[in-house]
Design an enzyme around this catalytic site. Structure first.
Site, PDB file in Angstrom:
ATOM      1  N   PRO A   1     -53.460  34.059 -11.921  1.00 40.64           N
ATOM      2  CA  PRO A   1     -53.901  33.602 -10.604  1.00 40.64           C
ATOM      3  C   PRO A   1     -53.516  32.146 -10.386  1.00 40.64           C
ATOM      4  CG  PRO A   1     -55.763  33.838 -12.099  1.00 40.64           C
ATOM      5  CD  PRO A   1     -54.590  34.455 -12.783  1.00 40.64           C
ATOM      6  N   GLU A   2     -53.103  31.852  -9.161  1.00 42.84           N
ATOM      7  CA  GLU A   2     -52.721  30.498  -8.797  1.00 42.84           C
ATOM      8  C   GLU A   2     -53.738  29.954  -7.806  1.00 42.84           C
ATOM      9  OE1 GLU A   2     -48.496  30.305  -7.904  1.00 42.84           O
ATOM     10  OE2 GLU A   2     -48.086  31.960  -9.281  1.00 42.84           O
TER      11      GLU A   2
ATOM     12  N   LYS B   1     -55.708  25.391 -10.457  1.00 46.59           N
ATOM     13  CA  LYS B   1     -56.090  26.731 -10.897  1.00 46.59           C
ATOM     14  C   LYS B   1     -57.406  26.731 -11.669  1.00 46.59           C
ATOM     15  CE  LYS B   1     -51.174  27.560 -11.868  1.00 46.59           C
ATOM     16  NZ  LYS B   1     -50.225  28.021 -12.910  1.00 46.59           N
TER      17      LYS B   1
ATOM     18  N   HIS C   1     -64.938  46.019 -20.130  1.00 41.88           N
ATOM     19  CA  HIS C   1     -64.465  44.669 -20.426  1.00 41.88           C
ATOM     20  C   HIS C   1     -65.420  43.594 -19.899  1.00 41.88           C
ATOM     21  CE1 HIS C   1     -60.859  46.861 -21.472  1.00 41.88           C
ATOM     22  NE2 HIS C   1     -60.720  47.255 -20.225  1.00 41.88           N
TER      23      HIS C   1
ATOM     24  N   ARG D   1     -38.490  12.572 -12.812  1.00 42.47           N
ATOM     25  CA  ARG D   1     -38.283  13.595 -13.836  1.00 42.47           C
ATOM     26  C   ARG D   1     -36.846  14.114 -13.798  1.00 42.47           C
ATOM     27  NH1 ARG D   1     -43.384  15.097 -15.989  1.00 42.47           N
ATOM     28  NH2 ARG D   1     -44.861  13.544 -15.206  1.00 42.47           N
TER      29      ARG D   1
ATOM     30  N   ARG E   1     -40.531  33.533 -18.326  1.00 40.01           N
ATOM     31  CA  ARG E   1     -40.782  34.300 -17.109  1.00 40.01           C
ATOM     32  C   ARG E   1     -39.473  34.540 -16.394  1.00 40.01           C
ATOM     33  NH1 ARG E   1     -45.629  30.253 -15.427  1.00 40.01           N
ATOM     34  NH2 ARG E   1     -44.252  28.857 -16.561  1.00 40.01           N
TER      35      ARG E   1
END
Length: 291
Positions: free
Chosen positions: A2-3, A61, A101, A164, A274
């Site tokens: 989740p973001e 998050k 769960h 960066r 990813r």
């Protein structure tokens, strides 16, 4: 995982259902759910029992419930909730069957709906952390502001990003630089900005980076309006309902489909552990420097 929009959906649900309530009972199943709370699960139960939830908060998050030791005292700790890959915070009527769960249950003094933490893949968990003077738990202190924070300064963040040398997508995912953006919304923002994720951040102009941050804010705002992005039953709000922004994704997960802007077939590329999806025409790969 989740973001920002998905976590914000959960935060809003918690704000509606558990704030201004006093915790009366705490049940933890197993030790894994409290592994981030170094004093152990028994201490976590002791700290939570009798505390009053004063607010539900989020940075990027990261989610936490601010807690006060008594009804007339200010909050001094926060229950930090790590959703991990599959964590769910569900508001449920006491006595209804436990879901599979189930790892934690919080009952309240008013005998109203209880709060359950469910986590199929067990990467999430709960931890108790002191609050800093700004109200942020010490455990979350390393996390940068997110684009929804009123104090977020696009120009200052753009200057930091431009320093960066890494690819711009890698920098967007660095929660120490800007928080809340993950793989989904990075792909979407980069597609909107027509920038390939491997472009060195230092090669972009500061106005271009500010536009990219604006696109990230815009797409996450739109996703929030539709309950977030749900790809399976694990991504739900506190009532168990899924979001539906996945229907509007232009880039993420769209490999082999026509680009919504130019019609070129979208491509999928490996990115860290990813993947990234982008348009070969709208988002050309950066040219390699000559040897």
């Amino acid at each position: 995982m989740p973001e920002l929009p998905e976590v914000e959906v959960v935060r809003r649900g918690l704000a509606d259902h558990v704030v201004d309530r006093t915790v009366a009972q705490v049940e933890l199943r197993g030790t894994r759910v409290a592994r981030r709370h170094l004093p152990g699960p028994d201490d976590l139960v002791r700290q939570l029992t009798g505390s009053r939830i004063t607010g539900a908060h989020r940075r990027g998050k990261y989610l936490w419930l601010a807690s006060a030791p008594g009804p007339l005292e200010p909050p001094d700790h926060g229950l930090v909730v790590h959703l991990g890959m599959s964590g769910q915070m569900l508001v449920s009527t006491p006595g209804t069957p436990d879901p599979r769960h189930l790892h934690a249950r919080l009952g309240f003094a008013d005998d109203g709906p209880e709060l359950r933490f469910v986590d199929q893949r067990t990467f999430g968990g709960l931890a108790w952390s002191p609050l800093r003077p700004d109200g942020v738990p010490e455990a979350v202190g390393h996390v940068a502001l997110d684009p929804f924070d009123p104090a977020f300064d696009d120009r200052a963040v753009a200057r930091e990003i431009k320093r960066r040398s890494s690819g711009i997508k890698r920098v967007l995912l660095d929660q120490r630089v800007v928080s809340g953006i993950g793989n989904i919304y990075a792909d979407e923002a980069l597609w909107r900005a027509r920038i390939h994720g491997e472009r060195p951040a230092s090669s972009l102009t500061k106005p271009a980076i500010e536009r990219l941050l604006g696109h990230a804010r815009d797409v996450m705002t739109q996703a929030l309006g539709e309950g977030g992005t749900s790809f399976d039953a694990l991504y739900v709000n506190v009532n168990g309902a899924s979001g539906y922004f996945d229907r509007r994704l232009a880039a993420y997960g769209q490999e082999g489909r026509p680009c919504p802007r130019c019609g070129t077939l979208m491509r999928r590329e490996q990115f860290m552990n990813r993947s990234s999806t982008s348009c070969p025409r709208c988002q050309p790969r950066p040219r390699l420097p000559r040897a």
